[in-house]
Design a protein around this motif. Structure first.
Motif, PDB file in Angstrom:
ATOM      1  N   THR A 240       0.856  51.304   2.724  1.00 32.11           N
ATOM      2  CA  THR A 240       1.207  50.534   3.398  1.00 32.11           C
ATOM      3  C   THR A 240       2.656  51.098   3.651  1.00 32.11           C
ATOM      4  N   SER A 241       2.595  51.513   4.044  1.00 31.21           N
ATOM      5  CA  SER A 241       4.137  52.469   4.264  1.00 31.21           C
ATOM      6  C   SER A 241       3.878  52.085   6.361  1.00 31.21           C
ATOM      7  N   ARG A 242       5.295  52.354   7.170  1.00 34.39           N
ATOM      8  CA  ARG A 242       4.937  52.354   8.346  1.00 34.39           C
ATOM      9  C   ARG A 242       3.801  53.078   9.021  1.00 34.39           C
ATOM     10  N   VAL A 243       3.874  54.172   8.468  1.00 30.43           N
ATOM     11  CA  VAL A 243       2.521  54.941   9.124  1.00 30.43           C
ATOM     12  C   VAL A 243       1.355  54.727   8.362  1.00 30.43           C
ATOM     13  N   GLY A 244       1.134  54.000   7.606  1.00 35.63           N
ATOM     14  CA  GLY A 244       0.051  54.095   6.810  1.00 35.63           C
ATOM     15  C   GLY A 244      -0.394  53.199   7.053  1.00 35.63           C
ATOM     16  N   THR A 245      -0.046  51.727   8.018  1.00 33.79           N
ATOM     17  CA  THR A 245      -0.128  50.702   8.297  1.00 33.79           C
ATOM     18  C   THR A 245      -0.924  51.145  10.312  1.00 33.79           C
ATOM     19  N   ALA A 246       0.408  51.428  10.245  1.00 34.76           N
ATOM     20  CA  ALA A 246       0.104  52.165  11.757  1.00 34.76           C
ATOM     21  C   ALA A 246      -1.677  52.576  12.334  1.00 34.76           C
ATOM     22  N   VAL A 247      -1.440  53.610  11.773  1.00 33.78           N
ATOM     23  CA  VAL A 247      -2.462  54.108  11.003  1.00 33.78           C
ATOM     24  C   VAL A 247      -3.745  53.192  10.400  1.00 33.78           C
ATOM     25  N   ALA A 248      -3.635  52.860   9.608  1.00 25.63           N
ATOM     26  CA  ALA A 248      -5.777  51.993   9.675  1.00 25.63           C
ATOM     27  C   ALA A 248      -5.127  50.933  11.183  1.00 25.63           C
ATOM     28  N   ALA A 249      -4.152  50.340  11.584  1.00 20.14           N
ATOM     29  CA  ALA A 249      -4.134  49.724  12.671  1.00 20.14           C
ATOM     30  C   ALA A 249      -5.276  50.096  13.392  1.00 20.14           C
ATOM     31  N   ARG A 250      -4.915  51.247  13.996  1.00 17.69           N
ATOM     32  CA  ARG A 250      -5.376  52.429  15.119  1.00 17.69           C
ATOM     33  C   ARG A 250      -6.749  52.116  15.119  1.00 17.69           C
ATOM     34  N   GLY A 251      -7.252  51.776  13.215  1.00 19.57           N
ATOM     35  CA  GLY A 251      -8.423  52.072  12.312  1.00 19.57           C
ATOM     36  C   GLY A 251      -9.089  53.575  12.686  1.00 19.57           C
ATOM     37  N   ARG A 252      -8.123  55.055  12.773  1.00 20.11           N
ATOM     38  CA  ARG A 252      -8.311  56.468  12.815  1.00 20.11           C
ATOM     39  C   ARG A 252      -8.477  56.785  11.727  1.00 20.11           C
ATOM     40  N   ARG A 253      -8.676  57.618  11.450  1.00 20.47           N
ATOM     41  CA  ARG A 253      -9.611  58.499  10.068  1.00 20.47           C
ATOM     42  C   ARG A 253      -8.231  58.682   9.168  1.00 20.47           C
ATOM     43  N   LYS A 254      -9.284  58.513   7.979  1.00 19.68           N
ATOM     44  CA  LYS A 254      -8.397  57.710   6.906  1.00 19.68           C
ATOM     45  C   LYS A 254      -7.688  58.753   6.700  1.00 19.68           C
ATOM     46  N   ILE A 255      -6.369  58.824   6.673  1.00 21.68           N
ATOM     47  CA  ILE A 255      -5.183  59.472   5.460  1.00 21.68           C
ATOM     48  C   ILE A 255      -4.458  58.175   4.575  1.00 21.68           C
ATOM     49  N   GLY A 256      -3.901  59.513   3.933  1.00 18.57           N
ATOM     50  CA  GLY A 256      -3.124  57.888   2.343  1.00 18.57           C
ATOM     51  C   GLY A 256      -2.823  58.823   1.334  1.00 18.57           C
ATOM     52  N   LEU A 257      -2.827  58.084   0.953  1.00 16.49           N
ATOM     53  CA  LEU A 257      -2.023  59.271  -0.572  1.00 16.49           C
ATOM     54  C   LEU A 257      -2.525  60.057  -1.286  1.00 16.49           C
TER      55      LEU A 257
END
Length: 498
Positions: A209-226
């Protein structure tokens, strides 16, 4: 305290032929604390972090450009024939009068990677040579041994291209400056070093739920994360030890606290633009950090940003479980596979009472009756190689020769293959095949050292703990040549152990 040859063999890397006689072995070992050089002359020409990191940054920029070209031209040889993009690429190439095709760009990409690997390998070799030469010539071989002990405790493995050149720098920059300091300071230096951050993929970790994580999730792009690799190894290997009460939830929370810890200028992937700066420098990227408070092992951490993980690290460094873990490894390193509980308890108590003061632990080891017995530990390939080179008076060795020897003996430098490092157990190194390889290596070392110029019996009396057993001295005396006699000294039972 035992005689100096025994103490030098146990705590350091053995005696050199030109070593002056020492009357008080304990005092001689303690004096090494003042003689240790954090960056001795052996490292004068070794690559620096700036050089290694800039090379990596240039390589990543070059490959990024090539990949963009490949994508534009149709994805490479496999997609080139019969596709619209490939046809367009060919047309573009002809129209441009020789512009690159997908195949040519792929070839350039491959060549770039090969060249980067060669450069990194040359940097690695230079650092291996510097490490070996420091151990050969240091006036503080006991402290050099401790440098290598901690480098193995905080092991990286040069299996990834970005870590090949950086691996040795972890030891130079994070271990050596703190080997006579506090454990907590060494821990922080290691965990913020680019070699560790890249090896355990911390630079790729993004708060969900970081700024980057939230933006990536909103675009439905490939999963990146922790990424939990570094957090897990810190708890399991670097501090607390396995099965010491922490849970998977604690690992995950610690990993969240560490999000944003990255490396400037040499980070791959979509988060690279959030990690700009001097290549190779530690960097905290707020846009990647998971916001919020954390609770780890029952303790709450309300800090914002970078300070949150620092606070967790400080608590882990001061934990009684960490004290026991470190004490057990130190005791095993100097007494045998099954460390004496009483010595572990004394070391652990001192760790807690002194705030992790490392010289306080080293003094306990020097004074411990449990470390006085001879031959408790079978030498690792590194220990044996350095002590053999010292025994024949070698003061300068090429990095390539050392790297080759360590590969042959089964312990390539900074390449244990796992974050757990190399085993510190006899069974890992004392197998028949390993012994045969040492015999072969001893024969080569004796020849190259000019064995004909040695008196093997006199050398044995000086470099073997206690002057050597009667059986060993008799065997050396029956050797058909000085070279053979010297080789026998290097593979004598007393020389194989410390």
């Amino acid at each position: 305290m035992t005689d100096y040859s025994t103490a030098a063999n146990r705590f350091g890397f053995g005696v050199r032929p030109d070593d002056a006689p020492v009357g008080d072995a304990r005092r001689a070992l303690l004096a090494q604390f003042d003689r240790f050089d954090v960056r001795p002359a052996a490292f004068a020409s070794a690559p620096t972090r700036a050089t290694v990191a800039q090379g990596l940054a240039d390589y990543l920029e070059e490959t990024r450009a090539y990949r963009q070209q490949v994508a534009m031209l149709g994805g490479g040889p496999g997609n080139r024939a019969g596709t619209a993009k490939a046809a367009r690429a060919d047309t573009m190439a002809m129209d441009a009068g020789g512009a690159p095709t997908g195949e040519s760009v792929q070839a350039a990409l491959k060549a770039s990677r090969k060249y980067a690997g060669q450069v990194a390998r040359s940097e690695y070799i230079a650092l291996v040579g510097a490490r070996a030469n420091a151990a050969l010539t240091s006036p503080a071989p006991f402290v050099e041994r401790m440098v290598h002990f901690w480098a193995n405790h905080f092991a990286i493995s040069i299996d990834k291209l970005p870590v090949i050149g950086m691996g040795g720098l972890l030891e130079v920059e994070a271990i050596r400056p703190h080997v006579l300091g506090r454990f907590a300071d060494m821990l922080l230096a290691v965990e913020t070093h680019p070699a560790m951050l890249l090896y355990l993929d911390q630079a790729q970790s993004i708060g969900p739920t970081s700024r980057v994580g939230t933006a990536v999730a909103a675009r439905g792009r490939r999963k990146i994360g922790l990424n939990e690799n570094l957090a897990r190894e810190i708890m399991e290997l670097h501090t607390l030890g396995v099965r010491t009460g922490y849970t998977q939830a604690d690992v995950t929370e610690f990993a969240r606290a560490m999000t944003g810890w990255s490396v400037a200028g040499i980070t791959r992937g979509p988060m690279a633009r959030f990690a700009e700066g001097q290549p190779g420098a530690f960097l905290f990227a707020p846009a990647l950090h998971e916001p919020g408070s954390r609770t780890i092992m029952g303790r709450r951490y309300d800090q914002d940003g970078e300070g949150q993980a620092r606070a967790v690290l400080a608590d882990l460094a001061a934990s009684p479980a960490t004290a026991t873990h470190i004490a057990t490894k130190l005791a095993r390193h100097f007494t045998g596979d099954t460390p004496p509980p009483a010595l572990v308890a004394r070391l652990s108590d001192a760790f807690l009472k002194t705030g992790g003061d490392l010289p306080a632990l080293y003094r306990i080891l020097i004074d411990a009756p449990e470390t006085a017995a001879t031959g408790a530990k079978f030498k690792t390939p590194w220990d044996w190689s350095i002590s053999a080179l010292r025994a024949v008076g070698t003061k300068q060795v090429e990095g390539q020769a050392v790297a080759g020897l360590m590969n042959q003996l089964g312990q390539p430098v900074w390449k244990p293959g796992s974050p757990a490092g190399w085993d510190d157990l006899d069974a890992s190194w004392a197998g028949p095949d390993a012994l045969l390889r040492r015999v072969e290596a001893a024969s080569r070392l004796a020849t190259r050292a000019g064995g004909a110029a040695f008196d093997p019996r006199a050398l044995a009396a000086k470099v073997l703990p206690g002057g050597g057993s009667a059986a060993t001295l008799a065997a050396v005396g029956r050797a058909e040549s000085p070279v053979e006699g010297l080789a026998l000294v290097l593979v004598a039972p007393e020389f194989m152990r410390r």
